[in-house]
Design a protein around this motif. Structure first.
Motif, mmCIF file in Angstrom:
data_model
loop_
_atom_site.group_PDB
_atom_site.id
_atom_site.type_symbol
_atom_site.label_atom_id
_atom_site.label_comp_id
_atom_site.label_asym_id
_atom_site.label_seq_id
_atom_site.Cartn_x
_atom_site.Cartn_y
_atom_site.Cartn_z
ATOM 1 N N GLU A 21 0.826 -1.208 0.000
ATOM 2 C CA GLU A 21 0.000 0.000 0.000
ATOM 3 C C GLU A 21 0.860 1.258 0.000
ATOM 4 O O GLU A 21 0.489 2.255 -0.624
ATOM 5 C CB GLU A 21 -0.924 0.001 1.221
ATOM 6 C CG GLU A 21 -2.103 -0.947 1.098
ATOM 7 C CD GLU A 21 -2.978 -0.968 2.329
ATOM 8 O OE1 GLU A 21 -4.109 -1.475 2.235
ATOM 9 O OE2 GLU A 21 -2.533 -0.487 3.404
ATOM 10 N N VAL A 22 1.984 1.217 0.684
ATOM 11 C CA VAL A 22 2.890 2.369 0.680
ATOM 12 C C VAL A 22 3.550 2.510 -0.682
ATOM 13 O O VAL A 22 3.692 3.615 -1.211
ATOM 14 C CB VAL A 22 3.959 2.240 1.787
ATOM 15 C CG1 VAL A 22 4.985 3.373 1.682
ATOM 16 C CG2 VAL A 22 3.312 2.264 3.166
ATOM 17 N N MET A 23 3.924 1.389 -1.295
ATOM 18 C CA MET A 23 4.656 1.429 -2.560
ATOM 19 C C MET A 23 3.766 1.675 -3.760
ATOM 20 O O MET A 23 4.217 2.230 -4.769
ATOM 21 C CB MET A 23 5.424 0.119 -2.774
ATOM 22 C CG MET A 23 6.266 0.111 -4.047
ATOM 23 S SD MET A 23 7.122 -1.453 -4.343
ATOM 24 C CE MET A 23 8.450 -1.339 -3.159
ATOM 25 N N PRO A 39 -3.723 2.885 -5.512
ATOM 26 C CA PRO A 39 -4.851 1.934 -5.470
ATOM 27 C C PRO A 39 -5.034 1.141 -6.755
ATOM 28 O O PRO A 39 -5.537 0.007 -6.719
ATOM 29 C CB PRO A 39 -6.054 2.856 -5.212
ATOM 30 C CG PRO A 39 -5.487 4.008 -4.436
ATOM 31 C CD PRO A 39 -4.126 4.234 -5.045
ATOM 32 N N ASP A 40 -4.614 1.695 -7.910
ATOM 33 C CA ASP A 40 -4.765 0.975 -9.173
ATOM 34 C C ASP A 40 -3.630 0.001 -9.446
ATOM 35 O O ASP A 40 -3.585 -0.641 -10.494
ATOM 36 C CB ASP A 40 -4.895 1.955 -10.336
ATOM 37 C CG ASP A 40 -3.636 2.805 -10.551
ATOM 38 O OD1 ASP A 40 -2.648 2.620 -9.806
ATOM 39 O OD2 ASP A 40 -3.651 3.652 -11.464
ATOM 40 N N GLY A 41 -2.689 -0.110 -8.501
ATOM 41 C CA GLY A 41 -1.597 -1.060 -8.645
ATOM 42 C C GLY A 41 -0.334 -0.489 -9.248
ATOM 43 O O GLY A 41 0.702 -1.159 -9.273
ATOM 44 N N ASN A 62 3.686 4.007 -6.750
ATOM 45 C CA ASN A 62 3.630 5.344 -6.179
ATOM 46 C C ASN A 62 5.069 5.811 -5.994
ATOM 47 O O ASN A 62 5.816 5.233 -5.212
ATOM 48 C CB ASN A 62 2.887 5.326 -4.844
ATOM 49 C CG ASN A 62 2.717 6.712 -4.251
ATOM 50 O OD1 ASN A 62 3.685 7.403 -3.939
ATOM 51 N ND2 ASN A 62 1.472 7.113 -4.084
ATOM 52 N N GLU A 63 5.464 6.831 -6.725
ATOM 53 C CA GLU A 63 6.867 7.247 -6.750
ATOM 54 C C GLU A 63 7.360 7.678 -5.369
ATOM 55 O O GLU A 63 8.463 7.342 -4.951
ATOM 56 C CB GLU A 63 7.044 8.367 -7.776
ATOM 57 C CG GLU A 63 6.741 7.917 -9.188
ATOM 58 C CD GLU A 63 6.512 9.065 -10.150
ATOM 59 O OE1 GLU A 63 6.383 10.210 -9.665
ATOM 60 O OE2 GLU A 63 6.462 8.819 -11.363
ATOM 61 N N GLN A 112 1.603 7.137 2.745
ATOM 62 C CA GLN A 112 2.940 7.660 3.025
ATOM 63 C C GLN A 112 2.922 8.497 4.310
ATOM 64 O O GLN A 112 3.859 8.455 5.105
ATOM 65 C CB GLN A 112 3.448 8.492 1.852
ATOM 66 C CG GLN A 112 3.709 7.677 0.593
ATOM 67 C CD GLN A 112 2.433 7.284 -0.126
ATOM 68 O OE1 GLN A 112 1.545 8.115 -0.341
ATOM 69 N NE2 GLN A 112 2.323 6.029 -0.526
ATOM 70 N N LYS A 113 1.835 9.234 4.532
ATOM 71 C CA LYS A 113 1.692 9.987 5.769
ATOM 72 C C LYS A 113 1.544 9.042 6.953
ATOM 73 O O LYS A 113 2.160 9.255 8.018
ATOM 74 C CB LYS A 113 0.472 10.911 5.691
ATOM 75 C CG LYS A 113 0.266 11.761 6.931
ATOM 76 C CD LYS A 113 -0.937 12.700 6.767
ATOM 77 C CE LYS A 113 -1.134 13.559 8.011
ATOM 78 N NZ LYS A 113 -2.302 14.481 7.848
#
Length: 264
Positions: free
Chosen positions: A168-170, A173-175, A178-179, A224-225
């Protein structure tokens, strides 16, 4: 802050993730992490912090012990050297994964630094010229972090929670990757370790990636938060549990500034 990890190659399976960085990405990560660890200043490329019994090297301030030294923290610099060897990087002739830190005491190290001895300059030049490779090492370490954490857990429910929160951090939601999330996981694993080494704990309580993921608040939609907030709590607990002679309170402000880059 916008992290430019364009064309990042991330191959994820159920129990592992392989992370490969392009040269541009490796350079970018190297500079970002180096700013976190050493304010981007050359003088901190090889350093020995007050209150510590070991030296810290490179963009990630990888720990390296003098001869016959034992510590609770994971010695990472020999792992970096081994990685460099496998990559075919040119390394000083005297440096191997089995080599101890060349100076036995902090005083001897700073004397060599002040005098710019041959061995010090060779080590500095090696570190200065291999920053992208050091970033690649950090990516490899993160690739191994999830299976390492899962292997250290007996409870199947906890394994699933750690795995879910890691992804979830990486990921979005669409897979998609996340940079910022990738930066968060990579930076924190280098910063405070995987959390699986039992010696890296005070009063039995750790502060690594495993502990941060386990203590995240699932109600916070910004993952991330949520990670940064959990990390702040784990590091506060570390400071509270730490031996007074280490004086770890002096690091609290800088640590929290670093964590703010994870979501602000």
């Amino acid at each position: 802050m916008r992290l430019l990890f364009a064309f990042l190659l991330v191959s994820v399976t159920l129990f592992s993730s392989e992370i490969k960085l392009s040269t541009t990405q490796a350079n970018f990560i190297a500079q970002k992490v180096w700013q976190n660890e050493g304010a981007g200043k050359d003088k901190y490329l090889i350093w020995w912090n007050k209150g510590e019994d070991f030296a810290s090297l490179g963009i990630g301030h990888f720990i390296w012990f003098p001869k016959d030294h034992t510590e609770r923290f994971r010695e990472v610099f020999p792992m970096v050297v081994e990685f460099m060897q496998k990559k075919g990087v040119q390394i000083p002739s005297w440096l191997t994964p089995e080599t101890d830190f060349p100076w036995q005491t902090k005083e001897a190290f700073f004397k060599a630094k002040d005098e710019q001895t041959k061995k010090y300059k060779e080590l500095f030049d090696f570190l200065k010229s291999t920053m992208p490779y050091q970033a690649e090492f950090m990516a490899q370490r993160l690739s191994n972090a999830l299976p390492q954490m899962l292997e250290s857990i007996d409870d199947e429910k906890k394994k699933e929670i750690i795995k879910r929160r890691f992804y979830e951090v990486m990921h979005n939601p669409d897979g998609s990757v996340n940079e910022r999330g990738l930066y968060v996981l990579l930076d924190y694993t280098n910063f405070k370790g995987e959390g699986t080494l039992k010696s890296e704990r005070y009063h039995g309580q750790g502060w690594g990636l495993l502990q941060v993921l386990w203590n995240m608040d699932d109600k916070e939609p910004n993952k991330q938060k949520a990670f940064a907030q959990s990390a702040s709590r784990m590091l506060s607990r570390r400071i509270q549990n730490s031996p007074p002679e280490r004086g770890e309170e002096r690091w609290r402000k800088g640590w929290n500034v670093r964590l703010e880059t994870y979501w602000k």
